[in-house]
Design a protein around this motif. Structure first.
Motif, PDB file in Angstrom:
ATOM      1  N   VAL A  53       8.431  35.965   8.541  1.00 31.51           N
ATOM      2  CA  VAL A  53       9.653  36.178   8.271  1.00 31.51           C
ATOM      3  C   VAL A  53      10.235  37.533   8.948  1.00 31.51           C
ATOM      4  CG1 VAL A  53      11.181  36.663   6.374  1.00 31.51           C
ATOM      5  CG2 VAL A  53       9.632  34.840   6.222  1.00 31.51           C
ATOM      6  N   LEU A  68      10.881  36.841  12.788  1.00 30.78           N
ATOM      7  CA  LEU A  68      11.986  36.156  13.141  1.00 30.78           C
ATOM      8  C   LEU A  68      13.226  36.892  12.869  1.00 30.78           C
ATOM      9  CD1 LEU A  68      10.762  32.684  11.510  1.00 30.78           C
ATOM     10  CD2 LEU A  68      11.054  33.251  13.894  1.00 30.78           C
ATOM     11  N   TYR A  73      11.656  29.653   6.472  1.00 33.45           N
ATOM     12  CA  TYR A  73      12.236  30.070   7.677  1.00 33.45           C
ATOM     13  C   TYR A  73      13.579  29.612   7.643  1.00 33.45           C
ATOM     14  CZ  TYR A  73       7.175  30.608   8.935  1.00 33.45           C
ATOM     15  OH  TYR A  73       5.836  30.723   8.907  1.00 33.45           O
ATOM     16  N   THR A 105      15.296  32.093   5.921  1.00 34.42           N
ATOM     17  CA  THR A 105      15.324  33.534   6.950  1.00 34.42           C
ATOM     18  C   THR A 105      16.725  33.483   8.088  1.00 34.42           C
ATOM     19  OG1 THR A 105      12.940  33.750   6.592  1.00 34.42           O
ATOM     20  CG2 THR A 105      13.958  34.833   8.445  1.00 34.42           C
ATOM     21  N   LEU A 113       9.651  30.373  17.326  1.00 35.01           N
ATOM     22  CA  LEU A 113       9.182  29.197  16.330  1.00 35.01           C
ATOM     23  C   LEU A 113       8.468  28.266  17.223  1.00 35.01           C
ATOM     24  CD1 LEU A 113      12.146  28.513  13.928  1.00 35.01           C
ATOM     25  CD2 LEU A 113      10.084  29.437  13.426  1.00 35.01           C
TER      26      LEU A 113
END
Length: 196
Positions: free
Chosen positions: A32, A35, A75, A78, A142
């Protein structure tokens, strides 16, 4: 890190065991943060967004239906939290100028990288990812480092899988531009000669 394992902790949390949430935080905090850092390009803001992400996730946990993996869901939270932060700050990042690359040139650069030591390869790519616009580095992280499928990424960012594929291809072109400027010209020339 199976969905069933995550689901066990989610059930525990929903049933009142708030301590079980720390397991999910420990499991996902590094990615997290990574990203968020890719999107925001600022360590402090990425830390704040990571905290916000886990607060939002905790508050909305009862809404998680299990249609997708928990990782995909967190995600997506996020990503959306990062977008909110970018809108709030009204920051505009300069895009990397792209020369038109042919498919062959992109593959040549990929082959040059593939032949380097894996550790050096990862270091170069990680460094160059930080120079990409936020969306690009998020998608490439990703796809290549977390090995998410196009379908999973499409759920995270809210666009079709085909659109994700196009965006990843464009992001790779931008990354190739940066890599080409970073790699020593002799290395590129050597591998270009070898391919002919």
């Amino acid at each position: 890190m199976t969905t069933n394992n995550d689901q066990y902790y989610i059930s525990q949390i929903i049933n009142g065991d708030t301590n079980a949430f720390s397991v999910l935080v420990d499991r996902y905090k590094d990615l997290v943060f990574t990203l968020a850092l890719r999107m925001l390009k600022n360590r402090e803001e990425a830390e704040e967004v990571s905290q916000d992400t886990f607060i939002k996730t905790y508050k909305a946990l009862h809404k998680f239906k299990g249609d997708s993996k928990f990782s995909t869901w967190i995600y997506k939270v996020t990503y959306n939290t990062c977008l909110d932060r970018l809108k709030k700050n009204k920051k505009h990042f300069n895009d990397v100028a792209i020369d038109e690359f042919t498919e062959h040139q992109i593959k040549t650069i990929d082959n040059a990288l593939d032949r380097m030591e894996q550790q050096e390869h990862n270091k170069i790519i990680q460094d160059c990812l930080t120079l990409l616009p936020n969306d690009d580095s998020f998608l490439l992280t990703l796809y290549y480092f977390e090995a998410h499928s196009l379908e999973e990424i499409s759920k995270i960012v809210g666009i079709t899988a085909n659109h994700v594929k196009v965006k990843i291809f464009r992001s790779r072109k931008k990354l190739a531009t940066i890599l080409k400027s970073r790699l020593e010209p002799e290395i590129i020339e050597y591998y270009e000669r070898e391919r002919q």
